[in-house]
Design a protein around this motif. Sequence first.
Motif, PDB file in Angstrom:
ATOM      1  N   ARG A 145     -33.440 -34.056 -12.166  1.00 41.94           N
ATOM      2  CA  ARG A 145     -34.393 -35.030 -11.620  1.00 41.94           C
ATOM      3  C   ARG A 145     -35.818 -34.540 -11.819  1.00 41.94           C
ATOM      4  N   MET A 146     -36.005 -33.245 -11.621  1.00 44.07           N
ATOM      5  CA  MET A 146     -37.349 -32.691 -11.815  1.00 44.07           C
ATOM      6  C   MET A 146     -37.840 -32.906 -13.240  1.00 44.07           C
ATOM      7  N   THR A 147     -36.992 -32.651 -14.228  1.00 52.43           N
ATOM      8  CA  THR A 147     -37.415 -32.844 -15.609  1.00 52.43           C
ATOM      9  C   THR A 147     -37.714 -34.317 -15.866  1.00 52.43           C
ATOM     10  N   GLY A 148     -36.911 -35.184 -15.284  1.00 51.85           N
ATOM     11  CA  GLY A 148     -37.166 -36.612 -15.451  1.00 51.85           C
ATOM     12  C   GLY A 148     -38.536 -36.976 -14.926  1.00 51.85           C
ATOM     13  N   ARG A 149     -38.849 -36.441 -13.749  1.00 50.06           N
ATOM     14  CA  ARG A 149     -40.138 -36.712 -13.136  1.00 50.06           C
ATOM     15  C   ARG A 149     -41.270 -36.119 -13.991  1.00 50.06           C
ATOM     16  N   GLY A 150     -41.032 -34.895 -14.471  1.00 53.87           N
ATOM     17  CA  GLY A 150     -42.037 -34.244 -15.308  1.00 53.87           C
ATOM     18  C   GLY A 150     -42.309 -35.052 -16.577  1.00 53.87           C
ATOM     19  N   LEU A 151     -41.240 -35.529 -17.178  1.00 55.80           N
ATOM     20  CA  LEU A 151     -41.392 -36.343 -18.396  1.00 55.80           C
ATOM     21  C   LEU A 151     -42.186 -37.617 -18.107  1.00 55.80           C
ATOM     22  N   TRP A 152     -41.876 -38.219 -16.993  1.00 52.89           N
ATOM     23  CA  TRP A 152     -42.546 -39.465 -16.577  1.00 52.89           C
ATOM     24  C   TRP A 152     -44.041 -39.225 -16.403  1.00 52.89           C
ATOM     25  N   ILE A 153     -44.390 -38.131 -15.709  1.00 53.85           N
ATOM     26  CA  ILE A 153     -45.814 -37.816 -15.511  1.00 53.85           C
ATOM     27  C   ILE A 153     -46.477 -37.528 -16.854  1.00 53.85           C
ATOM     28  N   THR A 154     -45.792 -36.786 -17.702  1.00 52.69           N
ATOM     29  CA  THR A 154     -46.339 -36.490 -19.032  1.00 52.69           C
ATOM     30  C   THR A 154     -46.598 -37.780 -19.811  1.00 52.69           C
ATOM     31  N   PHE A 155     -45.631 -38.693 -19.741  1.00 51.47           N
ATOM     32  CA  PHE A 155     -45.775 -39.965 -20.443  1.00 51.47           C
ATOM     33  C   PHE A 155     -47.011 -40.733 -19.942  1.00 51.47           C
ATOM     34  N   ASN A 177     -47.530 -44.707   1.690  1.00 56.27           N
ATOM     35  CA  ASN A 177     -46.339 -44.207   1.012  1.00 56.27           C
ATOM     36  C   ASN A 177     -45.072 -44.985   1.343  1.00 56.27           C
ATOM     37  N   GLU A 178     -45.080 -45.720   2.460  1.00 55.58           N
ATOM     38  CA  GLU A 178     -43.830 -46.270   2.992  1.00 55.58           C
ATOM     39  C   GLU A 178     -43.070 -47.123   1.975  1.00 55.58           C
ATOM     40  N   LEU A 179     -43.782 -48.068   1.357  1.00 54.29           N
ATOM     41  CA  LEU A 179     -43.116 -48.973   0.407  1.00 54.29           C
ATOM     42  C   LEU A 179     -42.417 -48.193  -0.688  1.00 54.29           C
ATOM     43  N   GLU A 180     -43.191 -47.242  -1.228  1.00 51.53           N
ATOM     44  CA  GLU A 180     -42.703 -46.435  -2.335  1.00 51.53           C
ATOM     45  C   GLU A 180     -41.454 -45.652  -1.923  1.00 51.53           C
ATOM     46  N   ASP A 181     -41.529 -45.012  -0.739  1.00 51.11           N
ATOM     47  CA  ASP A 181     -40.409 -44.205  -0.267  1.00 51.11           C
ATOM     48  C   ASP A 181     -39.173 -45.067  -0.048  1.00 51.11           C
ATOM     49  N   ALA A 182     -39.385 -46.248   0.526  1.00 53.21           N
ATOM     50  CA  ALA A 182     -38.255 -47.146   0.776  1.00 53.21           C
ATOM     51  C   ALA A 182     -37.571 -47.512  -0.537  1.00 53.21           C
ATOM     52  N   ALA A 183     -38.394 -47.835  -1.548  1.00 54.97           N
ATOM     53  CA  ALA A 183     -37.825 -48.219  -2.845  1.00 54.97           C
ATOM     54  C   ALA A 183     -37.072 -47.040  -3.457  1.00 54.97           C
ATOM     55  N   ARG A 184     -37.626 -45.840  -3.270  1.00 53.31           N
ATOM     56  CA  ARG A 184     -37.006 -44.659  -3.851  1.00 53.31           C
ATOM     57  C   ARG A 184     -35.644 -44.405  -3.196  1.00 53.31           C
ATOM     58  N   MET A 185     -35.584 -44.634  -1.858  1.00 57.88           N
ATOM     59  CA  MET A 185     -34.318 -44.497  -1.144  1.00 57.88           C
ATOM     60  C   MET A 185     -33.283 -45.466  -1.714  1.00 57.88           C
ATOM     61  N   ASP A 186     -33.773 -46.656  -2.099  1.00 55.09           N
ATOM     62  CA  ASP A 186     -32.853 -47.649  -2.644  1.00 55.09           C
ATOM     63  C   ASP A 186     -32.459 -47.337  -4.084  1.00 55.09           C
ATOM     64  N   GLY A 187     -33.010 -46.247  -4.627  1.00 60.15           N
ATOM     65  CA  GLY A 187     -32.598 -45.824  -5.963  1.00 60.15           C
ATOM     66  C   GLY A 187     -33.409 -46.439  -7.092  1.00 60.15           C
ATOM     67  N   ALA A 188     -34.596 -47.015  -6.785  1.00 58.27           N
ATOM     68  CA  ALA A 188     -35.418 -47.587  -7.847  1.00 58.27           C
ATOM     69  C   ALA A 188     -36.005 -46.462  -8.698  1.00 58.27           C
ATOM     70  N   SER A 189     -36.129 -46.693  -9.996  1.00 54.41           N
ATOM     71  CA  SER A 189     -36.701 -45.672 -10.879  1.00 54.41           C
ATOM     72  C   SER A 189     -38.207 -45.584 -10.648  1.00 54.41           C
ATOM     73  N   GLU A 190     -38.813 -44.450 -11.083  1.00 53.26           N
ATOM     74  CA  GLU A 190     -40.256 -44.250 -10.919  1.00 53.26           C
ATOM     75  C   GLU A 190     -41.030 -45.350 -11.637  1.00 53.26           C
ATOM     76  N   ALA A 191     -40.568 -45.698 -12.827  1.00 49.27           N
ATOM     77  CA  ALA A 191     -41.252 -46.722 -13.613  1.00 49.27           C
ATOM     78  C   ALA A 191     -41.197 -48.063 -12.897  1.00 49.27           C
ATOM     79  N   ARG A 192     -40.044 -48.355 -12.311  1.00 48.76           N
ATOM     80  CA  ARG A 192     -39.857 -49.627 -11.606  1.00 48.76           C
ATOM     81  C   ARG A 192     -40.756 -49.663 -10.364  1.00 48.76           C
ATOM     82  N   ILE A 193     -40.826 -48.530  -9.644  1.00 44.41           N
ATOM     83  CA  ILE A 193     -41.684 -48.459  -8.452  1.00 44.41           C
ATOM     84  C   ILE A 193     -43.127 -48.739  -8.844  1.00 44.41           C
ATOM     85  N   MET A 194     -43.571 -48.096  -9.924  1.00 44.31           N
ATOM     86  CA  MET A 194     -44.959 -48.275 -10.364  1.00 44.31           C
ATOM     87  C   MET A 194     -45.205 -49.732 -10.732  1.00 44.31           C
ATOM     88  N   TRP A 195     -44.317 -50.292 -11.549  1.00 44.64           N
ATOM     89  CA  TRP A 195     -44.546 -51.623 -12.099  1.00 44.64           C
ATOM     90  C   TRP A 195     -44.440 -52.717 -11.031  1.00 44.64           C
TER      91      TRP A 195
END
Lengths: 306, 290
Positions: free
Chosen positions: A5-15, B181-199
Motif C-alpha cells: 500500500r505504501m508503494t502504491g501511495r508513493g507512486l500516486w504522489i510521484t504521479f 479530513n472527514e469526507l476523505e477518511d470516510a471514503a477511504r474506509m469504504d475502500g475508494a482509491s486515492e485517485a477516486r477520492i481526489m476526483w
Amino acid sequence: MPKLRMTGRGLWITFLIVPPLAFVALFIVYPIISAFAYAFFDWQGLKRLDFVGLENFHTVLFVEPYRSWTLNAFKNNIIVFFALMVLQNGLGFILAYALWRELPGARFHRIAVFLPVVLSTIIVAYLFKLFYHPLFGVVNISLRGLGLDGLAQPWLGQSGTALWSIIAAQAWHMVGFPTLVFLAGMQRIPGEILDAVRMETESEWVKITQIVWPLVAPSATIVFTLLFVGAFNWFELPYIMGGLDGSPFGSTDVLGLYFYRTAFGNVSAGQQDFGLGSALAVLIFLFIAAIATVITVRLRAREIQI
Amino acid sequence: MSTATTTAMAYQDRRGILGTLGRDGLLQIILIANTIIMLAPIVIMVFSAFKTTPQIFQSPFGIPDFTQVSNFVKIWTQTNFLRYLLNSFVVTGASMALILTLGTMAAYAIGRYAFTGSNFILMFFLAGLTLPLKLAIIPLFMLMRDLSILNNQLSLIFVYTAMGLPTTVFIMTGFIRTLPNELEDAARMDGASEARIMWSIMLPLVRPAMVIAGIQNVVPIWNDFFFPLVFIQNDDLKTLPQGLTTFMGEYTTDWGVLFSGLTLSAAPIILIYIVLSRQFIAGMTSGAVK
C-alpha cells in the motif's frame, strides 16, 4: 500488505508531483541558472565560443559606448521607479482611502479604477501613442481647445517630455492595482481600533498618519516591492511608445529595452550578442534581487501585528 | 453687526467644510475626477472606432454614428486580425488547461499527503514566484530552439504553464490544506482509491480556489507580448497583442481602423471584466493580498 500500500501511495504522489515539477524545472529554473553561465562565455550569433571570465561584465560596465548606454538606461529606470512611486502608489493610497469610506457610487468607482489594469499593455501603449500625436492627438487638441496652444507639444518626440509621457500612461494603466491592494489592507483594520481613534481625535491627518498608514504596512511592503521589480523590468510601454532604441536620443531607454536590444539586435545595428546580453541580464537580476530583499526586510520590520 | 454675522457664518461654513460632509465631498470629488480620467481614454477609443479618420481629426470627442461599422468590416475582411484572435484563444486556453491540471495535481499532493520533501518541493515552486523570467529569455530562446518549437505556439504554452504554476500551487495548496479530513477518511474506509477520492470528493470542493488561480493567470497570459515577440515570427501564428503591432504598423494613417483594432482587441477582456469584476479584482490582487 501495508508495504504494498505504501508503494502504491508513493507512486500516486510521484504521479501527481513530477509533471508540474518538470515544467518548472525545465522552463524556469534551468533557464535562470543557464543565464548566469551564458554570461561568462563569448558568443557569436547562436554559437557559444570560449570561456571569457568576467570580460562581458567588464564591457557593459566600463567600456564605451556600453558604459554610457548602461548608465543612461539605469538612470531612466530610477526616474521611472520614483515617479511611479508617487503617481501610482501614492495616488493609489489616496484613492483607496476615498473608496474605503463607502460613499455612494463606491462600487462603480472601484470597478472603474481597476478597468485599465486588465487591458493589455500593448493596447494602452498604442492608445496613448495616438493620444500624444502632435497634430491629431486628443492631448494637444484639448490643450488648444482650452486656449493653451503654448502647452501643445510633440510629447513623445522631444527628450524633455518623452519619458514622462510614457510614465503617465503607465500610471493610468496600473494605478488601480495598488489602490485595491491598499483598500483590502484598510478593510482589514478592525472596527474597534477605528472607534477608539474616533474618540481620541477629530483630525483626519492624525488618523491617516498615525493609524491607517502603519496598519496597512503589509500592503505597502508588497506594493512597493512589486513596483520596484516592475519598474526595473519595464519593457512593453517604452518599446511601443519610444521604440527599440529608446527614442528620442535614448531619453526613453531603460534596462529592459537595452537588454533586449543587446541580446537580439535591432534593425539599425543588426548585431546580436548573447554574451553581453546575458551579462546585463545577470547584473539586472542581481540588482533587483538585492534591492527587493532590502526593501522587503526593511518594510517588514515596520509592520505591526494587530 | 452684519460683519460679525458673516464672520460667524463663514466660520460655521468652514467648520462645515472641514466636517464630515465636506471631507466626504472632497473624497467624492477625487473619486469622480479619477473615474473620468480612467474611463475617458476607453470611451474616446470606442467612439473613434466608429468614425472615419477625418471625423476623428475634426471632432475627437463627438458621439459617433454607431451604425457606421466600415472600420470593423475592413478589419474583418482585409487583415489577419481574426487569425490573431483565434491564436490568442488557442494559446491561452491550452496554457490555462495545463496550469489548472498540473497546479491542482501538485497542490493536492503537497497539501493532502504528508511525505518527506513536501516542504522542499513547495519551496521549489515558490522560488519561481518572484523571479523575473524575462531576464532568462536568452537561455529560453536556445531551449526552444533545441526543442525545435521556435515559431511554434507550443513554446508559448510551455512557458506560460511554467510561469503560472508557482502562483497556482501557492493559492491551491493553501486552500486544499483547509479542507476537512472527514469526507476523505470516510471514503477511504469504504475502500475508494486515492485517485477516486481526489476526483470525485476533493476536486469539486476546490473550485473556488481554481477560479482565483485561473483569473490571476489568464489575464497576464492573454495580454502577454514579450514571449511571442521573441519566439514567434510567422504572421499566421501571432497572438493578439503581437499581431496588433503588425496591424498598427500597416495602417498608420488610417486612424479609424487603428482605433477599431484597439477596440476589438480590448473588447473581450473588458466585457468579461464588467461581468466578473469581483472575481477579477480578487484574482488579480490575490498574490498581493493576504
